[in-house]
Scaffold this motif. Sequence first.
Motif, PDB file in Angstrom:
ATOM      1  N   ARG A   2       0.929  -0.894  -0.077  1.00 53.10           N
ATOM      2  CA  ARG A   2      -0.293  -0.092  -0.189  1.00 53.10           C
ATOM      3  C   ARG A   2       0.559   1.275  -0.042  1.00 53.10           C
ATOM      4  O   ARG A   2       0.183   2.558  -0.619  1.00 53.10           O
ATOM      5  CB  ARG A   2      -0.955   0.363   1.581  1.00 53.10           C
ATOM      6  CG  ARG A   2      -1.829  -1.112   1.327  1.00 53.10           C
ATOM      7  CD  ARG A   2      -2.862  -1.230  -0.223  1.00 53.10           C
ATOM      8  NE  ARG A   2      -3.694   0.400   0.043  1.00 53.10           N
ATOM      9  CZ  ARG A   2      -4.961   1.169   0.006  1.00 53.10           C
ATOM     10  NH1 ARG A   2      -5.165  -0.018   1.121  1.00 53.10           N
ATOM     11  NH2 ARG A   2      -5.320   2.031   0.247  1.00 53.10           N
ATOM     12  N   LEU A  13      -1.662   2.407  -9.698  1.00 56.65           N
ATOM     13  CA  LEU A  13      -2.772   1.304  -9.448  1.00 56.65           C
ATOM     14  C   LEU A  13      -3.209   0.529 -10.193  1.00 56.65           C
ATOM     15  O   LEU A  13      -2.688   0.935 -11.836  1.00 56.65           O
ATOM     16  CB  LEU A  13      -4.257   2.516  -9.573  1.00 56.65           C
ATOM     17  CG  LEU A  13      -4.752   3.271  -8.746  1.00 56.65           C
ATOM     18  CD1 LEU A  13      -5.833   4.665  -8.697  1.00 56.65           C
ATOM     19  CD2 LEU A  13      -5.182   2.431  -7.485  1.00 56.65           C
ATOM     20  N   GLN A  31     -13.728  -2.580 -16.249  1.00 56.87           N
ATOM     21  CA  GLN A  31     -11.682  -3.017 -15.236  1.00 56.87           C
ATOM     22  C   GLN A  31     -12.161  -3.001 -13.289  1.00 56.87           C
ATOM     23  O   GLN A  31     -12.714  -3.015 -13.221  1.00 56.87           O
ATOM     24  CB  GLN A  31     -10.805  -1.783 -15.107  1.00 56.87           C
ATOM     25  CG  GLN A  31     -10.783  -1.723 -16.991  1.00 56.87           C
ATOM     26  CD  GLN A  31      -9.133  -0.926 -17.110  1.00 56.87           C
ATOM     27  OE1 GLN A  31      -8.902  -0.279 -16.497  1.00 56.87           O
ATOM     28  NE2 GLN A  31      -8.957  -0.711 -18.826  1.00 56.87           N
ATOM     29  N   PHE A  76     -10.086  -2.671 -10.458  1.00 57.98           N
ATOM     30  CA  PHE A  76      -8.659  -2.063 -10.051  1.00 57.98           C
ATOM     31  C   PHE A  76      -8.480  -2.377  -8.223  1.00 57.98           C
ATOM     32  O   PHE A  76      -9.200  -2.874  -7.736  1.00 57.98           O
ATOM     33  CB  PHE A  76      -9.007  -0.322  -9.859  1.00 57.98           C
ATOM     34  CG  PHE A  76      -9.462   0.564 -11.373  1.00 57.98           C
ATOM     35  CD1 PHE A  76     -10.116   0.339 -11.867  1.00 57.98           C
ATOM     36  CD2 PHE A  76      -7.838   1.054 -11.115  1.00 57.98           C
ATOM     37  CE1 PHE A  76     -10.207   0.928 -13.036  1.00 57.98           C
ATOM     38  CE2 PHE A  76      -7.859   1.501 -12.157  1.00 57.98           C
ATOM     39  CZ  PHE A  76      -8.824   2.095 -12.962  1.00 57.98           C
ATOM     40  N   GLY A  77      -6.751  -2.641  -8.300  1.00 60.33           N
ATOM     41  CA  GLY A  77      -6.451  -2.817  -6.400  1.00 60.33           C
ATOM     42  C   GLY A  77      -6.568  -1.576  -6.495  1.00 60.33           C
ATOM     43  O   GLY A  77      -7.002  -0.566  -6.771  1.00 60.33           O
ATOM     44  N   PRO A  78      -5.508  -1.951  -4.692  1.00 58.15           N
ATOM     45  CA  PRO A  78      -5.891  -0.637  -3.925  1.00 58.15           C
ATOM     46  C   PRO A  78      -5.439   0.706  -3.968  1.00 58.15           C
ATOM     47  O   PRO A  78      -5.441   1.231  -3.529  1.00 58.15           O
ATOM     48  CB  PRO A  78      -6.017  -1.677  -2.277  1.00 58.15           C
ATOM     49  CG  PRO A  78      -5.104  -2.776  -3.225  1.00 58.15           C
ATOM     50  CD  PRO A  78      -5.796  -3.230  -4.035  1.00 58.15           C
TER      51      PRO A  78
END
Lengths: 112, 114
Positions: free
Chosen positions: A9, A90, A101, A103-105
């Motif tokens: 992150r 991202l 799509q 998305f990741g965090p």
Amino acid sequence: DVKVTQSSRYLVKRTGEKVFLECVQDMDHENMFWYRQDPGLGLRLIYFSYDVKMKEKGDIPEGYSVSREKKERFSLILESASTNQTSMYLCASSTREKYEQYFGPGTRLTVT
Amino acid sequence: DAKTTQPNSMESNEEEPVHLPCNHSTISGTDYIHWYRQLPSQGPEYVIHGLTSNVNNRMASLAIAEDRKSSTLILHRATLRDAAVYYCLHPHNAGGTSYGKLTFGQGTILTVHP
């Protein structure tokens, strides 16, 4: 539940370091994307891949490279990190047929 | 992708309907209209898409003008969790591997008041 995960992150790196950002999706999607997001500039596409070992440049590929050795994994590489690469990164994935799509965090990268 | 125009920000009260407009005057006949939203500290999430007819799903409704040069995302009863940046896009399929590419603009920042 569909999932796109990113390796970190938050990440802090020094100028000149080689940086790897990893993205994994569990949806068997053909397409994978890397974006960066900066205040006032929105999301900008860096690279995308439509199949294993295939890649195409997005709108801002300079200073980046990518690797897709397996269908589920798409890596973004900063060969020599610079301070202007400090940003939110991202990752996203989608099927070949659809624009939807996932998305990741995001990874907030700081280069000092 | 061609440009879309959205207001920079909008405000709403909780449990009231919200109409988020988008102009896409250069849209071509086969371009779908997509909406995504980005909650604070998260990646964008897909909301809805449509071509010509109005569309409904569990998150929102999409009303598309007859000439397709504009659309409106409708949140029927805004909640505090709907506070986000909303993006309108119409990706152009130029064929080949360009399929799937999205270009995000600045979007509309939606504030929901309790």
